[in-house]
Design an enzyme around this catalytic site. Structure first.
Site, PDB file in Angstrom:
ATOM      1  N   ASN A 139      25.180  71.920  12.963  1.00 48.71           N
ATOM      2  CA  ASN A 139      23.728  71.817  13.184  1.00 48.71           C
ATOM      3  C   ASN A 139      23.019  72.019  11.851  1.00 48.71           C
ATOM      4  OD1 ASN A 139      21.256  71.693  14.681  1.00 48.71           O
ATOM      5  ND2 ASN A 139      21.093  73.919  14.506  1.00 48.71           N
ATOM      6  N   HIS A 155      19.200  73.212  10.311  1.00 52.67           N
ATOM      7  CA  HIS A 155      17.977  73.916  10.716  1.00 52.67           C
ATOM      8  C   HIS A 155      17.073  74.077   9.499  1.00 52.67           C
ATOM      9  CE1 HIS A 155      15.513  76.480  13.223  1.00 52.67           C
ATOM     10  NE2 HIS A 155      15.416  77.300  12.189  1.00 52.67           N
ATOM     11  N   SER A 158      19.399  74.915   6.229  1.00 53.33           N
ATOM     12  CA  SER A 158      20.733  75.499   6.410  1.00 53.33           C
ATOM     13  C   SER A 158      21.575  74.615   7.317  1.00 53.33           C
ATOM     14  CB  SER A 158      20.628  76.873   7.089  1.00 53.33           C
ATOM     15  OG  SER A 158      19.723  77.721   6.421  1.00 53.33           O
ATOM     16  N   ASP A 166      21.138  78.577  16.664  1.00 54.39           N
ATOM     17  CA  ASP A 166      20.898  78.601  15.210  1.00 54.39           C
ATOM     18  C   ASP A 166      21.590  79.790  14.535  1.00 54.39           C
ATOM     19  OD1 ASP A 166      19.252  76.329  15.404  1.00 54.39           O
ATOM     20  OD2 ASP A 166      17.448  77.526  15.707  1.00 54.39           O
TER      21      ASP A 166
HETATM   22  C1  GAR Z   1      14.773  68.633  11.316  1.00 58.43           C
HETATM   23  O1  GAR Z   1      13.866  69.300  10.489  1.00 58.43           O
HETATM   24  C2  GAR Z   1      15.857  69.581  11.799  1.00 58.43           C
HETATM   25  O2  GAR Z   1      16.243  70.516  10.825  1.00 58.43           O
HETATM   26  C3  GAR Z   1      15.160  70.254  12.952  1.00 58.43           C
HETATM   27  O3  GAR Z   1      14.486  69.213  13.607  1.00 58.43           O
HETATM   28  C4  GAR Z   1      14.111  68.239  12.638  1.00 58.43           C
HETATM   29  C5  GAR Z   1      14.581  66.886  13.119  1.00 58.43           C
HETATM   30  O4  GAR Z   1      14.093  65.860  12.288  1.00 58.43           O
HETATM   31  N1  GAR Z   1      16.097  70.921  13.802  1.00 58.43           N
HETATM   32  C6  GAR Z   1      15.881  72.106  14.360  1.00 58.43           C
HETATM   33  O5  GAR Z   1      14.829  72.713  14.244  1.00 58.43           O
HETATM   34  C7  GAR Z   1      17.052  72.666  15.165  1.00 58.43           C
HETATM   35  N2  GAR Z   1      16.841  74.034  15.488  1.00 58.43           N
HETATM   36  P1  GAR Z   1      14.723  64.401  12.362  1.00 58.43           P
HETATM   37  O6  GAR Z   1      14.711  63.994  13.843  1.00 58.43           O
HETATM   38  O7  GAR Z   1      13.789  63.547  11.562  1.00 58.43           O
HETATM   39  O8  GAR Z   1      16.109  64.455  11.813  1.00 58.43           O
END
Ligand code: GAR
Length: 226
Positions: free
Chosen positions: A112, A114, A141, A150
């Site tokens: 994952n 984050h 991360s 997470d």
């Molecule tokens: C990203 O910033 C990712 O790190 C976050 O969602 C966004 C997805 O963007 N994920 C989380 O917060 C998971 N806990 P994307 O759809 O453009 O890749």
């Protein structure tokens, strides 16, 4: 590299899919010893599904509302993901808590990303909380997924300064650029056998990591691991 040598990935994404796109691009450029076998989303309107189809990748929407409860959804998700025989499951903005059965099935084979310097600021609304706390730096991360949200073993982080005048939007955009660089890098470490999870820890090149690898980004086009 011939196709059969590339590790099959299944990517789970709920939204925009910019991290998925970074992985698609890295695979297309030959920067990744992996190929995306399928993209699965919990939302029919996820841009991620469109990006996958445009790249000729199998894309499936599996909607929670079509299942009686979260356990039934997780079972269907595990069956769908498993049918592609992934060597690695990649969560790329999958905004749903995945059940224990699913996590156990793919433990050590699921990553994952984050948008914070974990263990700080897990969960939602990361950038607003970083700003409210007056943090001077933030980052992204990558970790192995375990049942705690997470919170699985950390693999790598990239740091960047919070600038005066930053908003949650400006910070999210800058962190995202870093995400797009570090995620393909970490996936490649796994695909080439350098990265593993063992005894509840991340191992890189045969060494258990006491702390996450600091990926230093000098320019956005340059990734260096130390
Ligand atoms: C990203 O910033 C990712 O790190 C976050 O969602 C966004 C997805 O963007 N994920 C989380 O917060 C998971 N806990 P994307 O759809 O453009 O890749």
């Amino acid at each position: 590299m011939i196709e059969g040598e590339r590790l099959p990935l299944v990517v789970l994404a709920s939204g925009r899919g910019s991290n998925l796109q970074a992985i698609i691009d890295a695979a297309a450029d030959g920067r990744l010893a992996a190929r995306i076998a399928a993209v699965v989303s919990d939302r029919a309107d996820a841009l991620a599904l469109q990006r996958a189809r445009e790249a000729g990748i199998f894309a499936q929407a599996l909607l929670p509302r079509d299942f009686p409860d979260p356990a039934a959804y997780d079972a269907a998700l595990a069956a769908s993901v498993g049918s592609h025989r992934p060597g690695l499951v990649v969560l790329a903005g999958f905004m749903r808590i995945i059940g224990g059965g699913f996590v156990r099935r793919f433990t050590g084979r699921m990553l994952n990303i984050h948008p914070s310097l974990l263990p700080k600021y897990p969960g939602l609304d990361t950038h607003r909380r970083v700003l409210e706390a007056g943090e001077r730096e933030t980052g992204a991360s990558v970790h192995f997924v375990t049942e705690a949200v997470d919170a699985g073993p950390l693999i790598a982080r990239a740091r960047l300064p919070v600038r005066p005048g930053d908003t949650a939007q400006t910070l999210a955009a800058r962190v995202l650029e870093f995400e797009h660089l570090i995620y393909p890098q970490v996936i490649d470490w796994f695909a080439t056998g350098r990265l593993r999870m063992r005894d509840g820890r991340a191992w890189l090149d045969g060494r258990a990591l006491d702390k996450p690898i600091a990926i230093r980004l000098k320019h956005t086009s340059q990734v260096a691991a130390s």
